[in-house]
Structure formats: structure tokens, C-alpha cells
Design a protein around this motif. Structure first.
Motif, mmCIF file in Angstrom:
data_model
loop_
_atom_site.group_PDB
_atom_site.id
_atom_site.type_symbol
_atom_site.label_atom_id
_atom_site.label_comp_id
_atom_site.label_asym_id
_atom_site.label_seq_id
_atom_site.Cartn_x
_atom_site.Cartn_y
_atom_site.Cartn_z
ATOM 1 N N CYS A 25 0.830 -1.196 0.000
ATOM 2 C CA CYS A 25 0.000 0.000 0.000
ATOM 3 C C CYS A 25 0.869 1.254 0.000
ATOM 4 O O CYS A 25 1.326 1.698 1.071
ATOM 5 N N TRP A 38 -7.196 -2.280 7.057
ATOM 6 C CA TRP A 38 -7.236 -3.560 6.328
ATOM 7 C C TRP A 38 -8.691 -4.010 6.358
ATOM 8 O O TRP A 38 -9.268 -4.187 7.434
ATOM 9 N N GLN A 40 -12.231 -6.013 4.094
ATOM 10 C CA GLN A 40 -12.764 -6.768 2.963
ATOM 11 C C GLN A 40 -13.844 -5.942 2.285
ATOM 12 O O GLN A 40 -14.720 -5.378 2.941
ATOM 13 N N GLN A 41 -13.802 -5.917 0.967
ATOM 14 C CA GLN A 41 -14.746 -5.128 0.181
ATOM 15 C C GLN A 41 -16.152 -5.715 0.300
ATOM 16 O O GLN A 41 -16.361 -6.908 0.097
ATOM 17 N N GLU A 45 -17.832 0.748 -3.016
ATOM 18 C CA GLU A 45 -17.347 1.880 -2.240
ATOM 19 C C GLU A 45 -17.344 1.645 -0.737
ATOM 20 O O GLU A 45 -17.243 2.591 0.036
ATOM 21 N N CYS A 47 -16.166 -1.153 2.699
ATOM 22 C CA CYS A 47 -15.473 -2.342 3.173
ATOM 23 C C CYS A 47 -15.584 -2.446 4.686
ATOM 24 O O CYS A 47 -15.831 -1.460 5.359
ATOM 25 N N TYR A 87 -9.752 -7.490 -0.881
ATOM 26 C CA TYR A 87 -9.374 -6.746 0.322
ATOM 27 C C TYR A 87 -8.728 -5.431 -0.074
ATOM 28 O O TYR A 87 -8.069 -5.343 -1.113
ATOM 29 N N TRP A 88 -8.925 -4.444 0.782
ATOM 30 C CA TRP A 88 -8.316 -3.138 0.591
ATOM 31 C C TRP A 88 -7.310 -2.910 1.697
ATOM 32 O O TRP A 88 -7.468 -3.376 2.812
ATOM 33 N N CYS A 89 -6.290 -2.132 1.370
ATOM 34 C CA CYS A 89 -5.465 -1.557 2.409
ATOM 35 C C CYS A 89 -5.494 -0.059 2.166
ATOM 36 O O CYS A 89 -5.606 0.391 1.033
ATOM 37 N N GLY A 90 -5.449 0.675 3.240
ATOM 38 C CA GLY A 90 -5.546 2.113 3.083
ATOM 39 C C GLY A 90 -5.235 2.841 4.378
ATOM 40 O O GLY A 90 -4.661 2.272 5.307
ATOM 41 N N LYS A 100 -8.388 4.673 0.125
ATOM 42 C CA LYS A 100 -8.012 3.368 -0.431
ATOM 43 C C LYS A 100 -6.706 3.506 -1.199
ATOM 44 O O LYS A 100 -6.586 4.310 -2.119
ATOM 45 N N GLU A 103 -5.855 -2.639 -3.602
ATOM 46 C CA GLU A 103 -6.776 -3.748 -3.381
ATOM 47 C C GLU A 103 -6.209 -5.000 -4.023
ATOM 48 O O GLU A 103 -5.405 -4.928 -4.954
#
Length: 181
Positions: A25, A38, A40-41, A45, A47, A87-90, A100, A103
Motif C-alpha cells: 500500500c 485492512w 474486505q470489500q 465503495e 469495506c 481486500y483493501w489496504c488504506g 483506499k 486492493e
């Protein structure tokens, strides 16, 4: 089999072949102090997940390993018990919104993770196998009908030879009959 495993390990790296899945990220240095996210989507828009500080190295009870860099952090899934999905990290902004950064698709088992690589190897092979199978069957069918055709012509040739001999004998009889008259 050993060669296949060796090639797979070289292609994916030792950690990834066992299970570890990573998501890096990158962020701007001015956001370094913001909490990490961290999740999950759920939709395009939204998670659901967890937040952690920039100083943490193990998250979610040791199931996630976080490695910090100057302008990025990397999250590694160490245990395959997370739900499979995107999954997203942001970063968590001061107003509570998620920035975000990246992903990725995380698998819930080693088998599905390995399959995600193998399918891309097998995908190009499918048209080739289909083509070669079709060519092989087509040549076998052609060979079968060619042999059947030869067999039919042999029978037909045998019939014509008998008719030809009968006709020749009959013509000679007529010739002999004419000479007698």
C-alpha cells in the motif's frame, strides 16, 4: 512432479507458495501518521475490517504481518482463515473516511491460492488440447473411412472382374458362332 514444484516455487517465491499473500500500500509521506486500514470489500465503495497504527507489526491476533517502509506498508496474510474476496489496504482519514491505497484478491486456502496461478498456466493449454484432439480424431475418422472405402472397392473390383470374364466368354461364344455360319 519435483520439477513442477520447483518451477512453481521459483515463479511465486517460497512464502507465496506456502500461503502468504501480500498487498503493498503506497502512500504520500504526509499521511505517514494516519492509522492503517485492512478491510474486505462489501461493495464498490464500502469495506469492513480493522484499523491499526503505523507502529504495529502483527495485527488481528498475529494473522496479519505489517511491514513499514518510508512511503508504503505491506500487509501479509499469514493464516488462510480470512474470508476469500477482495481486500483493501488504506489509511483512515481524520474525518473517518478510508483512503483506499490498493486492493487485491485474498484466497482462503492454500489450494485455491495455488489454483489461482495454475489456471493461468492451463488456460492457454486448453485451446491447444482441443485443437490437437480434434485433429487426432479427424485423422482417425479419415483413416477409418479410407480403409472402409478400400474394402468396398476391393469387393466391387472383384465383382467387375467376374462380370468381365463372363462377358469375354460370351463374346467368344458369339465369335465362334459367327464363324460357323
Amino acid at each position: 512432479m519435483h520439477i513442477l514444484i520447483s518451477v512453481f516455487l521459483l515463479a511465486t517465491g517460497t512464502c507465496e507458495a506456502l500461503f502468504c499473500q501480500k498487498l503493498t500500500c503506497p502512500y504520500e509521506v504526509k499521511y505517514k501518521s494516519l492509522p492503517r486500514v485492512w478491510c474486505q470489500q462489501n461493495s464498490a465503495e464500502c469495506c469492513t475490517g480493522l484499523t491499526f497504527s503505523h507502529s504495529e507489526h502483527l495485527v488481528d491476533g498475529g494473522k496479519l504481518k505489517v511491514t513499514q517502509d518510508v512511503s508504503s506498508f505491506t500487509v501479509e496474510v499469514l493464516e488462510p482463515n480470512h474470508k476469500q474476496g477482495v481486500y483493501w489496504c488504506g489509511l483512515l482519514n481524520r474525518n473517518g473516511t478510508i483512503i483506499k491505497l490498493a486492493e487485491g484478491y485474498i484466497h482462503n486456502s492454500t489450494a485455491s491460492y495455488i489454483w489461482s496461478f495454475i489456471r493461468w498456466i492451463l488456460l492457454p493449454l486448453l485451446p491447444m488440447v482441443t485443437t490437437f484432439t480434434r485433429m487426432y480424431l479427424k485423422s482417425k475418422i479419415f483413416l477409418y473411412f479410407t480403409q472402409q472405402k478400400k474394402h468396398i472397392f476391393k469387393k466391387a473390383d472383384g465383382l467387375h472382374d467376374d462380370v468381365g470374364m463372363t462377358k469375354a466368354v460370351t463374346e467368344q461364344e458369339y465369335e465362334n458362332t459367327e464363324s460357323l455360319l
